[in-house]
Design a protein around this motif. Structure first.
Motif, PDB file in Angstrom:
ATOM      1  N   GLN A 161       0.835  -1.099   0.178  1.00 11.11           N
ATOM      2  CA  GLN A 161       0.121   0.034  -0.204  1.00 11.11           C
ATOM      3  C   GLN A 161       0.970   1.177   0.066  1.00 11.11           C
ATOM      4  N   THR A 215      -5.474  -4.378  -1.629  1.00 12.54           N
ATOM      5  CA  THR A 215      -6.010  -4.270  -0.253  1.00 12.54           C
ATOM      6  C   THR A 215      -4.618  -4.434   0.660  1.00 12.54           C
ATOM      7  N   GLU A 248      -3.947  -7.464   1.744  1.00 14.72           N
ATOM      8  CA  GLU A 248      -4.475  -8.700   2.462  1.00 14.72           C
ATOM      9  C   GLU A 248      -4.035  -9.941   1.775  1.00 14.72           C
TER      10      GLU A 248
END
Length: 268
Positions: free
Chosen positions: A57, A221, A223
């Protein structure tokens, strides 16, 4: 007909990638690609999404002067200047290699330490301080910046489509962090290539790319996939000596400009 369908640059090792319509090549691959790296402040050991998934990110975009523009949600953007190649040298370790490279300074370190939530430093590798590629592959004068082992990574679009079909959902190409995506070949045709030409530049295909748990991190994301996909599927049908292979490492012979849409010729 084979064509170059996408170009990606990753200015910061394990940071977000950027899609490019064209890119220049130098001795270390795409200009501005993986020339920057985060290291642990105390040990100098390199950091990636393998241990720091939130790096997915972190946006670190190359600017025309060779520096970086850092940005992340909740943080004010920061411009980082290109350090002098011989100043503020810091000892760092990436895989088995140790080298001394310029540190980007305290302001960048504080910004990134706040994002990562532990003390880190940002370093840059100039051409004259680059590493040699793995012994036994390529040529004796082949060099690499902070990419894992080689200047460039190529993946065939059909290979990703094949993997997506086996996993049961469409997978993002950015999970695999290639520089070059080729369209028009059969799945995994790139495994059999030895030399290719794109535009005026020839490339040697030197080694298959062994994949890791990083492929399970969603590039949007950050994740991890609960079922360890697509790494689990790759292990089932692409397992070879050395790991689960997906993509081919390249070395460019010469400099030049690549543009999306260029024809690709398999020379050998």
């Amino acid at each position: 007909m084979l064509r170059l369908s996408a170009l990606y640059r990753f200015p910061l090792k394990s940071g977000k990638g950027e899609s490019l319509p064209q890119a220049r090549l130098d001795k270390l691959g795409l200009v501005g690609d993986r020339r920057w790296m985060l290291v642990d402040e105390a040990s100098g050991r390199f950091l990636t999404q393998r241990t720091e998934p939130k790096m997915s990110q972190l946006s670190a975009l190359w600017n025309g002067a060779g520096g970086l523009t850092l940005s992340a949600q909740g943080f004010a953007p920061l411009e980082v200047a290109l350090p002098d190649p011989d100043d503020n040298l810091r000892g760092v370790t990436i895989w088995r290699d140790t080298l001394r490279v310029p540190d980007a300074g305290d302001e960048a370190a504080q910004w990134l330490s706040g994002f990562i939530d532990k003390p880190v430093r940002l370093v840059h590798v100039p051409l004259e301080r680059a590493r040699m590629t793995e012994s036994g592959y390529g040529q004796d004068d082949d060099k690499v910046a902070f990419a894992d082992g080689y200047p460039l990574l190529l993946i065939g679009q059909a290979s990703l489509d094949d993997l997506s079909q086996k996993v049961g959902r469409s997978l993002e190409m950015l999970r695999f962090r290639p520089n070059l995506v080729i369209e028009g070949s059969e799945a995994f045709a790139e495994d059999g290539w030895k030399r290719i030409r794109i535009g005026d530049v020839e490339f040697r295909v030197v080694k298959s790319c062994s994949r890791c748990i990083l492929t399970t991190i969603d590039p949007q994301t950050g994740e991890r996939d609960a079922n360890r996909e697509p790494f689990a599927t790759l292990n089932n049908y692409r397992k070879q000596e050395g790991g689960a292979m997906f993509g081919q490492n390249l070395v460019n012979d010469g400099e030049g400009v690549l543009e999306v849409g260029m024809p690709v010729t398999v020379l050998e």
